[in-house]
Design an enzyme around this catalytic site. Structure first.
Site, PDB file in Angstrom:
ATOM      1  N   HIS A 101       0.850  -1.190   0.000  1.00 52.50           N
ATOM      2  CA  HIS A 101       0.000   0.000   0.000  1.00 52.50           C
ATOM      3  C   HIS A 101       0.884   1.237   0.000  1.00 52.50           C
ATOM      4  O   HIS A 101       1.392   1.668   1.040  1.00 52.50           O
ATOM      5  CB  HIS A 101      -0.937   0.032   1.206  1.00 52.50           C
ATOM      6  CG  HIS A 101      -2.009   1.070   1.097  1.00 52.50           C
ATOM      7  ND1 HIS A 101      -3.319   0.766   0.808  1.00 52.50           N
ATOM      8  CD2 HIS A 101      -1.966   2.430   1.205  1.00 52.50           C
ATOM      9  CE1 HIS A 101      -4.034   1.877   0.760  1.00 52.50           C
ATOM     10  NE2 HIS A 101      -3.230   2.907   0.996  1.00 52.50           N
ATOM     11  N   HIS A 148       1.623   5.072  -2.630  1.00 55.42           N
ATOM     12  CA  HIS A 148       1.018   5.960  -3.619  1.00 55.42           C
ATOM     13  C   HIS A 148       2.087   6.677  -4.432  1.00 55.42           C
ATOM     14  O   HIS A 148       3.242   6.798  -3.999  1.00 55.42           O
ATOM     15  CB  HIS A 148       0.156   7.029  -2.936  1.00 55.42           C
ATOM     16  CG  HIS A 148      -0.851   6.511  -1.967  1.00 55.42           C
ATOM     17  ND1 HIS A 148      -2.006   5.876  -2.358  1.00 55.42           N
ATOM     18  CD2 HIS A 148      -0.876   6.521  -0.605  1.00 55.42           C
ATOM     19  CE1 HIS A 148      -2.711   5.526  -1.284  1.00 55.42           C
ATOM     20  NE2 HIS A 148      -2.043   5.909  -0.211  1.00 55.42           N
ATOM     21  N   TYR A 161      -8.123  17.020  -0.814  1.00 50.94           N
ATOM     22  CA  TYR A 161      -6.857  17.561  -0.317  1.00 50.94           C
ATOM     23  C   TYR A 161      -5.890  17.667  -1.490  1.00 50.94           C
ATOM     24  O   TYR A 161      -6.055  17.001  -2.519  1.00 50.94           O
ATOM     25  CB  TYR A 161      -6.253  16.669   0.781  1.00 50.94           C
ATOM     26  CG  TYR A 161      -5.891  15.271   0.307  1.00 50.94           C
ATOM     27  CD1 TYR A 161      -4.610  14.977  -0.162  1.00 50.94           C
ATOM     28  CD2 TYR A 161      -6.826  14.242   0.330  1.00 50.94           C
ATOM     29  CE1 TYR A 161      -4.282  13.694  -0.598  1.00 50.94           C
ATOM     30  CE2 TYR A 161      -6.504  12.965  -0.109  1.00 50.94           C
ATOM     31  CZ  TYR A 161      -5.228  12.698  -0.567  1.00 50.94           C
ATOM     32  OH  TYR A 161      -4.911  11.438  -1.001  1.00 50.94           O
ATOM     33  N   ARG A 180     -10.511   0.586  -6.153  1.00 49.31           N
ATOM     34  CA  ARG A 180     -10.651   1.023  -4.764  1.00 49.31           C
ATOM     35  C   ARG A 180     -11.885   1.897  -4.579  1.00 49.31           C
ATOM     36  O   ARG A 180     -12.227   2.701  -5.446  1.00 49.31           O
ATOM     37  CB  ARG A 180      -9.402   1.816  -4.348  1.00 49.31           C
ATOM     38  CG  ARG A 180      -9.326   2.128  -2.855  1.00 49.31           C
ATOM     39  CD  ARG A 180      -8.171   3.057  -2.565  1.00 49.31           C
ATOM     40  NE  ARG A 180      -7.817   3.084  -1.152  1.00 49.31           N
ATOM     41  CZ  ARG A 180      -7.234   4.117  -0.544  1.00 49.31           C
ATOM     42  NH1 ARG A 180      -6.920   5.205  -1.233  1.00 49.31           N
ATOM     43  NH2 ARG A 180      -6.946   4.067   0.736  1.00 49.31           N
ATOM     44  N   HIS A 204      -5.865  -0.548   6.085  1.00 50.22           N
ATOM     45  CA  HIS A 204      -5.436   0.061   7.350  1.00 50.22           C
ATOM     46  C   HIS A 204      -6.183  -0.460   8.578  1.00 50.22           C
ATOM     47  O   HIS A 204      -6.584   0.304   9.466  1.00 50.22           O
ATOM     48  CB  HIS A 204      -5.579   1.582   7.292  1.00 50.22           C
ATOM     49  CG  HIS A 204      -4.927   2.217   6.098  1.00 50.22           C
ATOM     50  ND1 HIS A 204      -3.725   1.803   5.583  1.00 50.22           N
ATOM     51  CD2 HIS A 204      -5.341   3.249   5.305  1.00 50.22           C
ATOM     52  CE1 HIS A 204      -3.412   2.556   4.531  1.00 50.22           C
ATOM     53  NE2 HIS A 204      -4.378   3.426   4.345  1.00 50.22           N
ATOM     54  N   ASP A 227       2.008   3.002   3.293  1.00 52.48           N
ATOM     55  CA  ASP A 227       1.111   4.128   3.005  1.00 52.48           C
ATOM     56  C   ASP A 227       1.889   5.381   2.625  1.00 52.48           C
ATOM     57  O   ASP A 227       1.372   6.500   2.722  1.00 52.48           O
ATOM     58  CB  ASP A 227       0.170   4.415   4.181  1.00 52.48           C
ATOM     59  CG  ASP A 227      -1.021   5.297   3.784  1.00 52.48           C
ATOM     60  OD1 ASP A 227      -1.392   5.290   2.590  1.00 52.48           O
ATOM     61  OD2 ASP A 227      -1.573   5.996   4.653  1.00 52.48           O
ATOM     62  N   ASN A 250      -2.476  13.181   4.851  1.00 49.64           N
ATOM     63  CA  ASN A 250      -3.430  13.546   5.913  1.00 49.64           C
ATOM     64  C   ASN A 250      -3.167  12.855   7.247  1.00 49.64           C
ATOM     65  O   ASN A 250      -4.093  12.425   7.934  1.00 49.64           O
ATOM     66  CB  ASN A 250      -4.871  13.254   5.454  1.00 49.64           C
ATOM     67  CG  ASN A 250      -5.229  13.974   4.176  1.00 49.64           C
ATOM     68  OD1 ASN A 250      -5.010  15.175   4.048  1.00 49.64           O
ATOM     69  ND2 ASN A 250      -5.753  13.244   3.203  1.00 49.64           N
TER      70      ASN A 250
END
Length: 286
Positions: free
Chosen positions: A24, A26, A42, A117, A174, A242, A247
């Site tokens: 996981h 990005h 965001y 997702r 998560h 992650d 955030n």
């Protein structure tokens, strides 16, 4: 939104097994090449493919699964670029609209995407339109894809019927964003553990920096939750950094998150399963 730690320390508590996978992570932008979605909740700092590769090389992570984030919406151009440049090192999780065409899905599949997702988290828009949800599911199932679902644990019980009616496997991101302050006996976590009895249900023991009570290391309060999930379904658990941590309350050092695996997965057999074998059950990684 804060940028990720520029110079994370390499792991000090363990050596990752060959083939270890960050399931996981990005890529964000760069925004002048891959613009962010106008409707985004965001705006992240750019975190492009090159920096992700640098992080994984530093941490000793062989492979990764790049997850399309809501800030890019259903424009998967940055994801596709990263997968193609990775030449098999990375697989992907896309976000697609109900209008997605078979040709578009096949392009994603060819690049290494094996999932789509959906966000159910309140601050990211809440439960998706269920007609749109079902339309997308119907389109991706013939490709053998699974679903990645971003939930708050408190909402899992209300969606058990929806999940049990799905025609494909799903992954809960998560640890369901469980409230660690409420303890492992809380009803929300009990619902997640109950869900893991379903052979289609997977979970990621990621997001320690989100789940810990004060947002800072050593993340000890997250460990019992992760271990309970591994005990419940050792062959259906994944882990991820992650990165670049959108955030979060306090930006983690990814070296600390990798070191935490010594506590989350203290046994060598579990590390091999969760970090190496399980991701390859779902994703085409070389």
């Amino acid at each position: 939104m804060a940028a990720p730690v520029a110079d994370p320390h390499p792991p000090t508590r363990l050596q990752l097994p060959a083939g270890a996978t960050d399931a996981h992570c990005h890529v964000f932008g760069p925004g002048d090449v891959f613009p962010y979605a106008p409707e985004r909740a965001y705006t992240p700092p750019d975190a492009p493919y090159e920096r992700l590769v640098g992080l994984h090389d530093r941490m000793g992570l062989t492979n990764g699964v790049i997850v399309q984030a809501s800030c890019h919406g259903t424009d998967n151009a940055a994801l596709l670029d990263a997968l193609r440049r990775g030449e098999g090192r990375y697989a992907g999780v896309a976000m697609v609209s109900p209008e997605v065409t078979r040709a578009e899905l096949e392009e994603l599949h060819e690049a290494g995407v094996r999932s789509t997702r959906f966000n159910f988290v309140a601050h990211l828009g809440g439960r998706p339109d269920l007609d749109a949800f079902r339309t997308v599911v119907e389109k991706v199932v013939p490709l053998g894809w699974h679903l990645v679902l971003h939930f708050d644990a408190k909402d899992i019980a209300d969606n058990l019927d929806l999940l049990r009616g799905l025609p494909c496997p799903w992954i809960i991101d998560h640890m369901g964003r469980v409230d660690t302050a409420a303890g492992v006996d809380q009803p929300a976590f009990a619902a997640l553990l109950e869900l893991m009895a379903d052979e289609r249900s997977w979970v990621k023991i990621s997001g320690a920096e989100r789940l810990t009570v004060d947002g800072t290391p050593p993340y000890d309060d997250v460990v019992p939750f992760a271990r309970a999930l591994v005990e419940a379904a050792p062959d259906r658990v994944l882990w991820g950094t992650d990165w670049p941590h959108p955030n979060v309350r306090s930006m983690p050092d990814d070296g600390d998150l990798v070191d935490l695996l010594a506590d989350l997965l203290p046994g060598e057999a579990d590390r091999q399963r969760v970090l190496v074998d399980n991701p390859r059950t779902l994703y085409p990684l070389s």
